[in-house]
Design a protein around this motif. Structure first.
Motif, mmCIF file in Angstrom:
data_model
loop_
_atom_site.group_PDB
_atom_site.id
_atom_site.type_symbol
_atom_site.label_atom_id
_atom_site.label_comp_id
_atom_site.label_asym_id
_atom_site.label_seq_id
_atom_site.Cartn_x
_atom_site.Cartn_y
_atom_site.Cartn_z
ATOM 1 N N ASN A 38 -114.109 8.363 11.073
ATOM 2 C CA ASN A 38 -113.704 8.686 12.432
ATOM 3 C C ASN A 38 -113.962 7.480 13.321
ATOM 4 N N SER A 39 -112.919 6.987 13.959
ATOM 5 C CA SER A 39 -113.027 5.769 14.763
ATOM 6 C C SER A 39 -113.877 5.954 16.021
ATOM 7 N N TYR A 40 -114.175 7.188 16.409
ATOM 8 C CA TYR A 40 -115.000 7.439 17.591
ATOM 9 C C TYR A 40 -116.500 7.364 17.290
ATOM 10 N N VAL A 41 -116.884 7.414 16.031
ATOM 11 C CA VAL A 41 -118.302 7.457 15.662
ATOM 12 C C VAL A 41 -118.925 6.072 15.739
ATOM 13 N N LYS A 42 -120.098 6.030 16.392
ATOM 14 C CA LYS A 42 -120.904 4.820 16.480
ATOM 15 C C LYS A 42 -122.275 5.113 15.878
ATOM 16 N N SER A 80 -124.028 7.608 18.143
ATOM 17 C CA SER A 80 -123.345 8.850 18.510
ATOM 18 C C SER A 80 -124.237 10.064 18.264
ATOM 19 N N ILE A 81 -124.050 11.067 19.106
ATOM 20 C CA ILE A 81 -124.632 12.385 18.864
ATOM 21 C C ILE A 81 -123.508 13.242 18.311
ATOM 22 N N ILE A 82 -123.755 13.868 17.169
ATOM 23 C CA ILE A 82 -122.728 14.696 16.534
ATOM 24 C C ILE A 82 -123.268 16.114 16.417
ATOM 25 N N ILE A 83 -122.581 17.045 17.066
ATOM 26 C CA ILE A 83 -122.985 18.440 17.073
ATOM 27 C C ILE A 83 -122.114 19.205 16.081
ATOM 28 N N PHE A 140 -117.083 20.004 14.471
ATOM 29 C CA PHE A 140 -117.921 18.890 14.910
ATOM 30 C C PHE A 140 -117.458 18.408 16.274
ATOM 31 N N LEU A 141 -118.427 17.868 17.020
ATOM 32 C CA LEU A 141 -118.166 17.285 18.331
ATOM 33 C C LEU A 141 -118.953 15.983 18.416
ATOM 34 N N ILE A 142 -118.289 14.895 18.776
ATOM 35 C CA ILE A 142 -118.919 13.574 18.872
ATOM 36 C C ILE A 142 -119.154 13.254 20.340
ATOM 37 N N ILE A 143 -120.390 12.889 20.659
ATOM 38 C CA ILE A 143 -120.749 12.501 22.023
ATOM 39 C C ILE A 143 -121.245 11.071 21.988
ATOM 40 N N ASN A 144 -120.640 10.207 22.788
ATOM 41 C CA ASN A 144 -121.056 8.792 22.851
ATOM 42 C C ASN A 144 -121.626 8.481 24.215
#
Length: 85
Positions: free
Chosen positions: A29-33, A36-39, A81-85
């Protein structure tokens, strides 16, 4: 997006489906760093043995969803899943 098994999902939120007796899924996933917080949440009944889902091996562009306790697996279970940056 709902997908089955290990997939590329380039969205900030999504859904994956664990196949028969699968205990982990790797998601590109290109948004993941690295920060990142992943819920994660179950989107369907996980069955009687699986108690927890968690993120591991998080890195730039990838993460893995695993099932606990060790030795358990999910069959035809959806996880959000939800990605928070």
């Amino acid at each position: 997006t709902s997908t089955f098994g290990t997939r590329t999902i380039n969205a900030i939120a999504g859904q994956v489906k664990f196949g028969n007796n699968q205990n982990s899924i790797t998601i590109s996933n290109s948004y993941v760093k690295n920060t990142s917080i992943i819920i994660l949440t179950f989107a369907s009944a996980p069955g009687s043995d699986a108690r927890n889902i968690y993120v591991t091996n998080e890195g730039s562009g990838t993460f893995q969803i695993k099932v606990a306790p060790s030795g358990t697996s999910l069959s035809n279970t959806f996880v959000n899943f939800l990605i928070i940056n």
